[in-house]
Design a protein around this motif. Structure first.
Motif: not given
Ligand code: ATP
Ligand code: MG
Length: 270
Positions: A111-112, A141-142, A146-149, A158-160
């Protein structure tokens, strides 16, 4: 352009061009005119609806606005600039993001990782920079992760984040798509039936997130068959039938318009 561009700054601001302005769009598939002289405007900051019977050409119009199809003729302006001949990457770079009627996440990617595919202009996209500037790539990339999270948190997935895309339900796929397109910081968001096939518990979450995005200043154009949802979200609805602009107005007014009812009945009968 001449340097006189500055002369008009103040007074012209009120007349800034619409975010998206499409005029006389035609898209032919062989003999079929899926979009047949359609015009539509999305103003900065508004949330507008696009409705019409099945086969009216709504998704095809989105494909034109998003650059995944080129019009047979007609004009598409984004913030006043003609973009009709530009492809989807350029369109995203100009601030137009779109979700698909039937989202298909990469089944085996997490998913991320699926969200990360929505990123634009990361240094890592240019392979040579991996050799010349590895530190910069790692930092970007970091930042992207962080943005994707934070976007996964925004859509409550988030849990997935470590699960493969294939495990997501229909509604979760719609939310994942939303997070994915937000990676590119779109100014305009085109949502193709965000509520279709979504179970009631996720439906309220999707509606809430779309309202929040609009409150944050995103301009939104959404295709939706459920008029109750359209009425909750949109101040203005544009009606399309047989590829053409039919009418527009407040949702309750449009829903009572005999020409609109006729178009839907014709669609059912056809
Ligand atoms: N790639 C294509 N090739 C040929 N015909 C197409 C193509 N894409 C769409 N069409 C046709 O264009 C017309 C409009 O389709 P479109 O998917 O844009 O309608 P829609 O308004 O989104 O309908 P729905 O509400 O069912 O999603 C239909 O007659 C469809 O069969
Ligand atoms: Mg469609």
């Amino acid at each position: 352009m001449p340097t006189a561009a500055h002369a008009h700054n103040g007074p012209r601001d009120a007349e800034a061009p619409p975010l998206i302005e499409a005029r006389d769009l035609v898209k032919r598939f062989g003999g079929v005119r899926a979009v047949d002289g359609m015009s539509i405007t999305l103003r900065r900051g508004e949330m507008a609806g696009l409705i019409g019977p099945n086969g009216a050409g709504k998704t095809t119009l989105f494909n034109l606005l998003a650059g995944s199809l080129k019009p047979s003729s007609g004009s598409i302006r984004v913030s006043g600039r003609e973009v009709a001949q530009e492809g989807p990457e350029r369109r995203i770079a100009r601030g137009v993001g779109r979700t698909f009627q039937i989202p298909r996440p990469f089944a085996e990617m997490t998913v991320l990782e699926n969200v990360l595919t929505g990123g634009q202009g990361q240094a890592g996209e240019q392979i040579w920079k991996n050799f010349l500037q590895p530190g910069r790539v790692a930092a970007q990339e970091r930042a992207a992760v962080e943005k994707a999270r934070s976007l996964l948190n925004f859509v409550r997935l988030s849990g997935l984040e470590s699960e493969p895309g294939r495990v997501l339900s229909g509604g979760q796929r719609k939310l994942l798509e939303l997070a994915r397109i937000l990676m590119a910081d779109p100014e305009a968001i085109l949502l193709d039936e965000p509520a279709a096939g979504v179970n009631p518990s996720l439906l309220e979450l999707i509606i809430d997130r779309v309202l929040e995005l609009n409150a944050q200043g995103k301009s939104i154009l959404l295709i939706e068959h459920n008029m109750e949802i359209v009425a909750r979200l949109c101040g203005r609805v544009v009606v399309m039938a047989t590829g053409k602009y039919l009418t527009e107005g407040a949702p309750d007014v449009v829903a009572r318009d005999p020409a609109v009812i006729e178009a839907y009945l014709g669609g059912v009968a056809a």
